[in-house]
Design an enzyme around this catalytic site. Structure first.
Site, PDB file in Angstrom:
ATOM      1  N   LYS A 188       2.015 -38.466  -7.791  1.00  0.00           N
ATOM      2  CA  LYS A 188       3.344 -38.806  -7.300  1.00  0.00           C
ATOM      3  C   LYS A 188       3.991 -37.558  -6.705  1.00  0.00           C
ATOM      4  CE  LYS A 188       8.101 -39.509  -8.196  1.00  0.00           C
ATOM      5  NZ  LYS A 188       8.357 -38.723  -6.972  1.00  0.00           N
ATOM      6  N   GLY A 241       7.764 -28.998 -11.992  1.00  0.00           N
ATOM      7  CA  GLY A 241       9.123 -29.326 -11.584  1.00  0.00           C
ATOM      8  C   GLY A 241      10.122 -28.640 -12.497  1.00  0.00           C
ATOM      9  N   SER A 242      11.284 -29.238 -12.615  1.00  0.00           N
ATOM     10  CA  SER A 242      12.352 -28.588 -13.370  1.00  0.00           C
ATOM     11  C   SER A 242      12.140 -28.740 -14.881  1.00  0.00           C
ATOM     12  CB  SER A 242      13.694 -29.214 -12.979  1.00  0.00           C
ATOM     13  OG  SER A 242      13.685 -30.583 -13.317  1.00  0.00           O
ATOM     14  N   THR A 243      12.746 -27.843 -15.620  1.00  0.00           N
ATOM     15  CA  THR A 243      12.634 -27.874 -17.072  1.00  0.00           C
ATOM     16  C   THR A 243      13.234 -29.171 -17.629  1.00  0.00           C
ATOM     17  OG1 THR A 243      12.554 -25.487 -17.245  1.00  0.00           O
ATOM     18  CG2 THR A 243      13.381 -26.663 -19.169  1.00  0.00           C
ATOM     19  N   GLY A 246      10.812 -31.906 -17.102  1.00  0.00           N
ATOM     20  CA  GLY A 246       9.663 -31.625 -17.980  1.00  0.00           C
ATOM     21  C   GLY A 246       9.904 -32.137 -19.386  1.00  0.00           C
ATOM     22  N   GLU A 264       4.546 -27.231 -15.801  1.00  0.00           N
ATOM     23  CA  GLU A 264       4.834 -25.980 -15.073  1.00  0.00           C
ATOM     24  C   GLU A 264       6.273 -26.085 -14.623  1.00  0.00           C
ATOM     25  OE1 GLU A 264       2.817 -23.469 -14.654  1.00  0.00           O
ATOM     26  OE2 GLU A 264       1.018 -24.418 -15.444  1.00  0.00           O
ATOM     27  N   CYS A 299       9.415 -21.049  -7.869  1.00  0.00           N
ATOM     28  CA  CYS A 299       9.584 -20.995  -9.317  1.00  0.00           C
ATOM     29  C   CYS A 299       9.482 -19.557  -9.809  1.00  0.00           C
ATOM     30  CB  CYS A 299       8.539 -21.869  -9.983  1.00  0.00           C
ATOM     31  SG  CYS A 299       6.878 -21.507  -9.437  1.00  0.00           S
ATOM     32  N   GLU A 398      18.738 -21.532 -12.963  1.00  0.00           N
ATOM     33  CA  GLU A 398      17.839 -21.443 -11.816  1.00  0.00           C
ATOM     34  C   GLU A 398      18.562 -21.980 -10.580  1.00  0.00           C
ATOM     35  OE1 GLU A 398      14.355 -24.035 -11.721  1.00  0.00           O
ATOM     36  OE2 GLU A 398      13.175 -22.339 -10.972  1.00  0.00           O
TER      37      GLU A 398
HETATM   38  P1  NAP Z   1      12.334 -32.006 -10.259  1.00  0.00           P
HETATM   39  O1  NAP Z   1      13.650 -32.522  -9.855  1.00  0.00           O
HETATM   40  O2  NAP Z   1      12.076 -31.750 -11.692  1.00  0.00           O
HETATM   41  O3  NAP Z   1      11.290 -33.043  -9.681  1.00  0.00           O
HETATM   42  C1  NAP Z   1       9.915 -32.855  -9.829  1.00  0.00           C
HETATM   43  C2  NAP Z   1       9.224 -34.204  -9.828  1.00  0.00           C
HETATM   44  O4  NAP Z   1       9.676 -34.983 -10.931  1.00  0.00           O
HETATM   45  C3  NAP Z   1       9.508 -35.009  -8.574  1.00  0.00           C
HETATM   46  O5  NAP Z   1       8.332 -35.678  -8.195  1.00  0.00           O
HETATM   47  C4  NAP Z   1      10.585 -35.945  -9.052  1.00  0.00           C
HETATM   48  O6  NAP Z   1      10.630 -37.133  -8.310  1.00  0.00           O
HETATM   49  C5  NAP Z   1      10.155 -36.227 -10.467  1.00  0.00           C
HETATM   50  N1  NAP Z   1      11.256 -36.693 -11.304  1.00  0.00           N
HETATM   51  C6  NAP Z   1      12.578 -36.467 -11.148  1.00  0.00           C
HETATM   52  N2  NAP Z   1      13.288 -37.084 -12.118  1.00  0.00           N
HETATM   53  C7  NAP Z   1      12.403 -37.727 -12.901  1.00  0.00           C
HETATM   54  C8  NAP Z   1      12.522 -38.549 -14.062  1.00  0.00           C
HETATM   55  N3  NAP Z   1      13.702 -38.837 -14.616  1.00  0.00           N
HETATM   56  N4  NAP Z   1      11.391 -39.027 -14.615  1.00  0.00           N
HETATM   57  C9  NAP Z   1      10.188 -38.757 -14.077  1.00  0.00           C
HETATM   58  N5  NAP Z   1      10.017 -38.005 -12.976  1.00  0.00           N
HETATM   59  C10 NAP Z   1      11.102 -37.487 -12.395  1.00  0.00           C
HETATM   60  O7  NAP Z   1      11.985 -30.646  -9.502  1.00  0.00           O
HETATM   61  P2  NAP Z   1      12.131 -30.322  -7.954  1.00  0.00           P
HETATM   62  O8  NAP Z   1      13.589 -30.220  -7.645  1.00  0.00           O
HETATM   63  O9  NAP Z   1      11.304 -31.241  -7.160  1.00  0.00           O
HETATM   64  O10 NAP Z   1      11.443 -28.876  -7.873  1.00  0.00           O
HETATM   65  C11 NAP Z   1      12.096 -27.724  -8.254  1.00  0.00           C
HETATM   66  C12 NAP Z   1      11.695 -27.311  -9.656  1.00  0.00           C
HETATM   67  O11 NAP Z   1      10.279 -27.175  -9.762  1.00  0.00           O
HETATM   68  C13 NAP Z   1      12.245 -25.963 -10.034  1.00  0.00           C
HETATM   69  O12 NAP Z   1      12.764 -26.007 -11.337  1.00  0.00           O
HETATM   70  C14 NAP Z   1      11.031 -25.045  -9.971  1.00  0.00           C
HETATM   71  O13 NAP Z   1      11.100 -23.893 -10.742  1.00  0.00           O
HETATM   72  C15 NAP Z   1       9.948 -25.957 -10.417  1.00  0.00           C
HETATM   73  N6  NAP Z   1       8.634 -25.447 -10.004  1.00  0.00           N
HETATM   74  C16 NAP Z   1       7.810 -24.898 -10.953  1.00  0.00           C
HETATM   75  C17 NAP Z   1       6.566 -24.380 -10.604  1.00  0.00           C
HETATM   76  C18 NAP Z   1       5.649 -23.773 -11.637  1.00  0.00           C
HETATM   77  O14 NAP Z   1       4.467 -23.668 -11.364  1.00  0.00           O
HETATM   78  N7  NAP Z   1       6.120 -23.384 -12.805  1.00  0.00           N
HETATM   79  C19 NAP Z   1       6.155 -24.435  -9.272  1.00  0.00           C
HETATM   80  C20 NAP Z   1       7.011 -24.999  -8.325  1.00  0.00           C
HETATM   81  C21 NAP Z   1       8.250 -25.507  -8.715  1.00  0.00           C
HETATM   82  P3  NAP Z   1      11.757 -37.337  -7.165  1.00  0.00           P
HETATM   83  O15 NAP Z   1      11.608 -36.248  -6.186  1.00  0.00           O
HETATM   84  O16 NAP Z   1      11.393 -38.634  -6.580  1.00  0.00           O
HETATM   85  O17 NAP Z   1      13.079 -37.333  -7.848  1.00  0.00           O
END
Ligand code: NAP
Ligand code: MG
Length: 496
Positions: A188, A241-243, A246, A264, A299, A398
């Site tokens: 996804k 994605g975000s904490t 997660g 991650e 990230c 963040e």
């Molecule tokens: P996000 O809002 O957490 O979304 C990540 C994924 O989770 C998306 O596919 C999102 O779908 C899905 N999602 C959102 N809400 C959800 C829910 N309630 N239940 C299940 N899935 C859900 O993160 P982002 O804004 O896309 O990315 C930024 C974050 O990613 C930052 O915190 C960054 O640090 C982190 N990141 C970490 C790494 C690492 O390797 N540690 C690498 C890159 C990024 P939708 O888009 O459809 O809402």
């Protein structure tokens, strides 16, 4: 290619926003779609299938069916290798198309998409393909009348949920090792960046991944992501994605079938410049380049620059100068070094930190402004806050945008203390020429990555991931393969 070439190519691009289930491009069962809007100029790229729990059921069923049938899981590792390497070749062959989709979809500069995202993604499939027929299982040193085999088996049906900042690469870090290990996969992508994931799925089919082994479901996190998290027939779910989200996945797993979870997550990476480093200017330059790369949507962004007071003024001066290399511009221009942020909502959130910083008493040294508003796109100038204290919100939360906080300190031990005063523990850095200080700091920091006198070094051979609330488990390297496997112990009695 020139800017005009890229624009012409973009204008003639045909984009299919349907999902990929069981080897076929499909609309959602509800036939609903959502708009994929380019943050470059607000234009509609295509309508993407708005899938839901029932579409997820179909994708998981197809993954389960192919897994049980052994059409992929039962193939020899060397055969899986050949297919994954073909996929890597196809990604290279489609470099311009994939780079263009990535840039249109999430706004990063086209030169980064071609030279970094596409290259690293193909390399990732090559690497796990190459690895998988060179890994041996174990025979345990048990008593002579027994034989104990310790073997790795694929988990089964694996889901990957990924973010938008490196859409294709974050998907590859999970999909490549999962497929190499023999799993069937449901991916996804983030709502803001579905397009390369869908092409990746098609290229995988072309490379010879059997239909149904790699499915892509598009839609919203709270619908599709949640349905994957709660699914009773998914064996492992691997998330970047975000904490906050997660944590939801840990809850989904607990509420459903205790599927294995890998996370991650976010970061607020400390980057310590000490006076014992011989070249303050070089340290500051590298720090600024790493902070503003990819619009700061990293990230590992070194967003907390912890600097010894003796070199503070020089550091801030060089940071400001280096930031001038990052001028928000047309992402389709190969000369552009800083592109658009992913969407308007995120841009508003990022810009909101300018007021937050002021309210908390930080000094705005540079930027803080929206740029190129006339384009209809999402651009923010590189931004530097100075005299930040670590308890301020800009140092704790963040931002995920081009914003850097400078935190002055008086000693090495204060620097370590400040570095660790965070719920995150992803990346970190220290700049010093003193060997024992380098070791002292790198041991003292609670983070999955420590850079000494460098930042953002990168290679498939090393694990990537965080301590604390930056996640659980590691992507990349041979260690990542363990995530997508179960260990099985088989006892065989040899005595008569
Ligand atoms: P996000 O809002 O957490 O979304 C990540 C994924 O989770 C998306 O596919 C999102 O779908 C899905 N999602 C959102 N809400 C959800 C829910 N309630 N239940 C299940 N899935 C859900 O993160 P982002 O804004 O896309 O990315 C930024 C974050 O990613 C930052 O915190 C960054 O640090 C982190 N990141 C970490 C790494 C690492 O390797 N540690 C690498 C890159 C990024 P939708 O888009 O459809 O809402
Ligand atoms: Mg988009």
């Amino acid at each position: 290619m020139t800017r005009e070439d890229w624009h012409n190519r973009a204008a003639s691009l045909l984009i299919d926003g349907r999902g990929l289930i069981d080897g076929k491009r499909v609309a959602s069962l509800s036939e609903e779609t959502f708009a994929s809007i380019s943050p470059i100029d607000g234009r509609l790229l295509t309508d993407v299938a708005l899938m839901g729990a029932q579409d997820v059921d179909l994708a998981v069923a197809s993954a389960r069916r192919t897994f049980e049938a052994g059409v992929w899981s039962g193939r020899a590792p060397a055969e899986r290798k050949a297919v994954l390497r073909r996929l890597a070749d196809l990604i290279r062959a489609h470099r311009d198309e994939l780079a263009l989709l990535e840039t249109l979809d999430m706004g990063k500069p086209i030169s980064d998409s071609t030279s970094i995202d596409v290259r690293a993604t193909s390399n990732c499939f090559d690497w796990y393909g190459e690895a998988i027929d060179k890994i041996y299982d174990e025979v345990a040193p048990t008593a002579a009348n027994t034989l104990a085999l310790v073997t790795k088996e694929p988990l089964g049906v694996v889901a990957a949920v990924v973010p938008w900042n490196f859409p294709m690469l974050m998907a590859a870090w999970k999909v490549a090792p999962a497929l190499a290990m023999g799993n069937s996969v449901v991916l996804k992508p983030a709502e803001q960046s579905s397009l390369t994931a869908l092409r990746l799925g098609e290229l995988a089919l072309e490379a010879g991944v059997p239909p149904g082994v790699f499915n892509v479901v598009t839609g919203l996190g709270p619908e599709v992501g949640r349905a994957l998290g709660l699914h009773m027939d998914i064996d492992g779910l691997f998330f970047t994605g975000s904490t906050q989200v997660g944590k939801y996945f840990m809850e989904y797993a607990a509420q459903s079938n205790l599927k294995k979870i890998g996370l991650e997550l976010g970061g607020k990476s400390p980057n310590i410049i000490l006076k014992s480093y011989r070249d303050t200017a070089h340290a500051a330059q590298t720090s600024a380049r790493s902070a503003f790369f990819n619009q700061g949507e990293m990230c590992t962004c070194p967003s907390r620059l912890i600097v010894e007071r003796a070199v503070h003024d020089e550091v801030v001066e060089v940071l400001t100068k280096t930031a001038a290399e990052f001028v928000p511009g047309d992402p389709l221009d190969p000369a552009t070094t800083m592109g658009a942020l992913v969407d308007h909502r995120h841009t508003e959130r990022v810009l909101g930190f300018v007021d937050t910083a002021r309210e908390d008493g930080a000094d705005l040294r540079l930027g803080g402004t929206r740029e190129r508003a006339e384009t209809g796109g999402c651009y923010v100038a590189p931004t530097i806050f100075d005299n930040v204290r670590n308890e301020m919100r800009v140092a704790q939360q963040e931002i995920f945008g081009p914003m850097l906080s400078v935190i002055p300190v008086d000693s090495v031990d204060e620097a370590i203390k400040v570095a660790n005063d965070s719920c995150y523990g992803l990346a970190s850095a220290v700049w010093t020429d003193d060997l024992s200080t380098a070791h002292h700091v790198s041991r003292g920091i609670r983070a999955g990555l420590v850079y000494v006198n460098c930042y953002d070094c990168d290679d498939m051979t090393v694990p990537f991931g965080g301590f604390k609330q930056s996640g659980i488990g590691r992507d990349k390297s041979l260690h990542a393969l363990d995530k997508y496997a179960e260990l099985k112990t088989t006892w065989i009695a040899l005595g008569r």
